[in-house]
Design a protein around this motif. Structure first.
Motif, PDB file in Angstrom:
ATOM      1  N   GLU A   1     -13.331   2.825  10.371  1.00 13.51           N
ATOM      2  CA  GLU A   1     -14.737   3.220  10.242  1.00 13.51           C
ATOM      3  C   GLU A   1     -15.054   3.390   8.764  1.00 13.51           C
ATOM      4  O   GLU A   1     -14.237   3.911   8.008  1.00 13.51           O
ATOM      5  N   VAL A   2     -16.239   2.924   8.358  1.00 10.86           N
ATOM      6  CA  VAL A   2     -16.661   3.019   6.962  1.00 10.86           C
ATOM      7  C   VAL A   2     -17.993   3.760   6.892  1.00 10.86           C
ATOM      8  O   VAL A   2     -18.950   3.387   7.567  1.00 10.86           O
ATOM      9  N   GLU A   3     -18.030   4.819   6.077  1.00 11.07           N
ATOM     10  CA  GLU A   3     -19.261   5.563   5.842  1.00 11.07           C
ATOM     11  C   GLU A   3     -19.707   5.348   4.395  1.00 11.07           C
ATOM     12  O   GLU A   3     -18.887   5.410   3.481  1.00 11.07           O
ATOM     13  N   VAL A   4     -20.984   5.118   4.208  1.00 17.93           N
ATOM     14  CA  VAL A   4     -21.530   4.885   2.874  1.00 17.93           C
ATOM     15  C   VAL A   4     -22.672   5.858   2.637  1.00 17.93           C
ATOM     16  O   VAL A   4     -23.560   6.001   3.482  1.00 17.93           O
ATOM     17  N   THR A   5     -22.658   6.534   1.489  1.00 20.62           N
ATOM     18  CA  THR A   5     -23.663   7.538   1.160  1.00 20.62           C
ATOM     19  C   THR A   5     -24.258   7.239  -0.203  1.00 20.62           C
ATOM     20  O   THR A   5     -23.541   6.915  -1.152  1.00 20.62           O
ATOM     21  N   SER A   6     -25.573   7.364  -0.329  1.00 20.37           N
ATOM     22  CA  SER A   6     -26.262   7.088  -1.587  1.00 20.37           C
ATOM     23  C   SER A   6     -26.112   8.256  -2.562  1.00 20.37           C
ATOM     24  O   SER A   6     -25.620   9.333  -2.203  1.00 20.37           O
ATOM     25  N   TYR A   7     -26.565   8.050  -3.791  1.00 24.08           N
ATOM     26  CA  TYR A   7     -26.462   9.065  -4.844  1.00 24.08           C
ATOM     27  C   TYR A   7     -27.171  10.365  -4.467  1.00 24.08           C
ATOM     28  O   TYR A   7     -26.815  11.442  -4.946  1.00 24.08           O
ATOM     29  N   ASP A   8     -28.200  10.277  -3.600  1.00 24.28           N
ATOM     30  CA  ASP A   8     -28.961  11.466  -3.226  1.00 24.28           C
ATOM     31  C   ASP A   8     -28.611  11.968  -1.821  1.00 24.28           C
ATOM     32  O   ASP A   8     -29.331  12.774  -1.243  1.00 24.28           O
ATOM     33  N   GLY A   9     -27.490  11.482  -1.260  1.00 24.84           N
ATOM     34  CA  GLY A   9     -27.003  12.018   0.001  1.00 24.84           C
ATOM     35  C   GLY A   9     -27.456  11.304   1.254  1.00 24.84           C
ATOM     36  O   GLY A   9     -27.125  11.730   2.359  1.00 24.84           O
ATOM     37  N   HIS A  10     -28.167  10.176   1.110  1.00 26.59           N
ATOM     38  CA  HIS A  10     -28.620   9.432   2.282  1.00 26.59           C
ATOM     39  C   HIS A  10     -27.479   8.577   2.820  1.00 26.59           C
ATOM     40  O   HIS A  10     -26.861   7.817   2.082  1.00 26.59           O
ATOM     41  N   GLU A  11     -27.188   8.693   4.119  1.00 26.89           N
ATOM     42  CA  GLU A  11     -26.098   7.934   4.730  1.00 26.89           C
ATOM     43  C   GLU A  11     -26.609   6.597   5.257  1.00 26.89           C
ATOM     44  O   GLU A  11     -27.620   6.533   5.958  1.00 26.89           O
ATOM     45  N   LEU A  12     -25.901   5.523   4.922  1.00 28.68           N
ATOM     46  CA  LEU A  12     -26.277   4.178   5.356  1.00 28.68           C
ATOM     47  C   LEU A  12     -25.441   3.760   6.558  1.00 28.68           C
ATOM     48  O   LEU A  12     -24.289   4.183   6.702  1.00 28.68           O
ATOM     49  N   GLU A  13     -25.995   2.899   7.394  1.00 28.99           N
ATOM     50  CA  GLU A  13     -25.267   2.380   8.542  1.00 28.99           C
ATOM     51  C   GLU A  13     -24.617   1.050   8.165  1.00 28.99           C
ATOM     52  O   GLU A  13     -25.311   0.061   7.875  1.00 28.99           O
ATOM     53  N   VAL A  14     -23.288   1.010   8.173  1.00 26.43           N
ATOM     54  CA  VAL A  14     -22.545  -0.213   7.862  1.00 26.43           C
ATOM     55  C   VAL A  14     -22.412  -1.049   9.124  1.00 26.43           C
ATOM     56  O   VAL A  14     -21.909  -0.579  10.145  1.00 26.43           O
ATOM     57  N   VAL A  15     -22.870  -2.310   9.073  1.00 31.31           N
ATOM     58  CA  VAL A  15     -22.837  -3.163  10.262  1.00 31.31           C
ATOM     59  C   VAL A  15     -21.727  -4.215  10.197  1.00 31.31           C
ATOM     60  O   VAL A  15     -21.352  -4.780  11.226  1.00 31.31           O
ATOM     61  N   SER A  16     -21.190  -4.498   9.006  1.00 29.87           N
ATOM     62  CA  SER A  16     -20.052  -5.412   8.916  1.00 29.87           C
ATOM     63  C   SER A  16     -19.266  -5.148   7.644  1.00 29.87           C
ATOM     64  O   SER A  16     -19.818  -4.714   6.630  1.00 29.87           O
TER      65      SER A  16
ATOM     66  N   ALA B   1     -14.445  -6.880  -1.653  1.00 29.55           N
ATOM     67  CA  ALA B   1     -14.912  -6.815  -0.270  1.00 29.55           C
ATOM     68  C   ALA B   1     -16.428  -6.703  -0.263  1.00 29.55           C
ATOM     69  O   ALA B   1     -17.048  -6.287  -1.255  1.00 29.55           O
ATOM     70  N   VAL B   2     -17.013  -7.055   0.867  1.00 32.09           N
ATOM     71  CA  VAL B   2     -18.471  -7.020   1.041  1.00 32.09           C
ATOM     72  C   VAL B   2     -18.806  -6.175   2.260  1.00 32.09           C
ATOM     73  O   VAL B   2     -18.233  -6.370   3.338  1.00 32.09           O
ATOM     74  N   LEU B   3     -19.716  -5.229   2.076  1.00 34.19           N
ATOM     75  CA  LEU B   3     -20.236  -4.419   3.175  1.00 34.19           C
ATOM     76  C   LEU B   3     -21.689  -4.803   3.414  1.00 34.19           C
ATOM     77  O   LEU B   3     -22.468  -4.910   2.462  1.00 34.19           O
ATOM     78  N   THR B   4     -22.061  -4.990   4.661  1.00 34.01           N
ATOM     79  CA  THR B   4     -23.458  -5.234   5.013  1.00 34.01           C
ATOM     80  C   THR B   4     -23.998  -3.996   5.700  1.00 34.01           C
ATOM     81  O   THR B   4     -23.356  -3.452   6.605  1.00 34.01           O
ATOM     82  N   VAL B   5     -25.163  -3.536   5.245  1.00 34.13           N
ATOM     83  CA  VAL B   5     -25.760  -2.326   5.813  1.00 34.13           C
ATOM     84  C   VAL B   5     -27.073  -2.659   6.499  1.00 34.13           C
ATOM     85  O   VAL B   5     -27.768  -3.616   6.130  1.00 34.13           O
ATOM     86  N   ASP B   6     -27.402  -1.867   7.506  1.00 36.56           N
ATOM     87  CA  ASP B   6     -28.632  -2.078   8.262  1.00 36.56           C
ATOM     88  C   ASP B   6     -29.856  -1.625   7.467  1.00 36.56           C
ATOM     89  O   ASP B   6     -30.945  -2.186   7.598  1.00 36.56           O
ATOM     90  N   ASP B   7     -29.682  -0.608   6.624  1.00 32.06           N
ATOM     91  CA  ASP B   7     -30.793  -0.084   5.837  1.00 32.06           C
ATOM     92  C   ASP B   7     -31.273  -1.108   4.805  1.00 32.06           C
ATOM     93  O   ASP B   7     -30.517  -1.964   4.361  1.00 32.06           O
ATOM     94  N   THR B   8     -32.533  -0.992   4.418  1.00 32.02           N
ATOM     95  CA  THR B   8     -33.075  -1.811   3.335  1.00 32.02           C
ATOM     96  C   THR B   8     -32.969  -1.025   2.039  1.00 32.02           C
ATOM     97  O   THR B   8     -33.561   0.046   1.902  1.00 32.02           O
TER      98      THR B   8
END
Length: 241
Positions: free
Chosen positions: A93-108, A118-125
């Motif tokens: 499982e991979v969790e990604v968080t922005s500089y201001d604490g927003h969590e992104l959804e990793v889809v691949s 490596a390349v992570l694709t996120v659902d967020d824009t």
């Protein structure tokens, strides 16, 4: 000969096997305010006090079959992040968080079959991302790195590029960059940017013999991966029963 050491993942908990899942990692720090050294590049600073490169840098937390670890990634378009292969290649499982604490959804999650990338694709824009430089930085140029050492607060440091050196880990087909930038576990995957905030490399290791020097995957390897997606393999993310 200089002795490099990979910025290997720093697990929060280690288990003997993969049959059971590890306990949750410690919570994220309350503060996301960056620590910036006096020499850090100031090519662009927004009204919130963060640079363009800091806006585009993300904390990565990975759950593997045996524990948890941290790294850094950076955005290159609206839905794509780049990090190191060794940060995510054993991820469940991979969790990604922005500089201001927003969590992104990793889809691949995909890893380069040749370089430590490596390349992570996120659902967020994503609102901001970094451009890839058209040419390598020259010896003596100042480069800047924004990342999350030890998985803690965003930190930005700058230093000179010494040049290119042989890659000794067998993780990259090309020479790598040697830069005067301190790093720690969790810094892996940070973008190395020039004075225009363009990516010229990807931090991945430290020099074990000389404090304050780090290694980065080259611009050549990064552009080769981005130009040829057939070099990418998906991360399956399964643990043995």
């Amino acid at each position: 000969m200089r002795r490099p050491a990979l910025l290997l993942l720093a697990p929060a908990a280690l288990l003997a096997g993969c049959a059971s899942l590890p306990s949750s990692p410690p919570p994220l720090p309350d503060s996301f305010v960056p620590a910036t050294d006096a020499t850090a590049a100031e090519a662009y600073v927004s009204s919130d006090g963060f640079t363009h490169a800091e806006h585009a840098s993300y904390r990565v937390r990975v759950r593997t079959c045996t524990g948890y670890a941290t790294g850094t990634a950076f955005a290159i378009d609206e839905h794509t992040l780049v990090t190191n292969r060794h940060v995510v290649d054993e991820s469940v499982e991979v969790e990604v968080t922005s500089y201001d604490g927003h969590e992104l959804e990793v889809v691949s999650t995909q890893v380069d079959t040749e370089a430590d990338l490596a390349v992570l694709t996120v659902d967020d824009t994503l609102d901001e991302w970094l451009a890839i430089a058209d040419e390598e930085s020259a010896k003596g140029d100042t480069v800047t790195v924004s990342g999350y050492p030890e998985g803690e607060s965003l930190t930005t440091v700058s230093g000179p590029l010494r040049g290119t050196v042989d890659e000794v880990f067998g993780t990259d087909p090309d020479d790598v960059l040697l830069v005067r930038v301190p790093a720690a576990p969790g810094s892996s995957g940070s973008a190395v940017v020039n004075d225009k905030s363009e990516v010229v490399g990807v931090l991945y290791a430290i020099d074990a013999d000389e404090d304050g020097w780090s290694y980065a995957v080259s611009l050549e390897s990064l552009t080769a991966m981005l130009d040829d997606t057939s070099m990418l393999d998906p991360v399956v993310g399964l643990c043995a029963e």
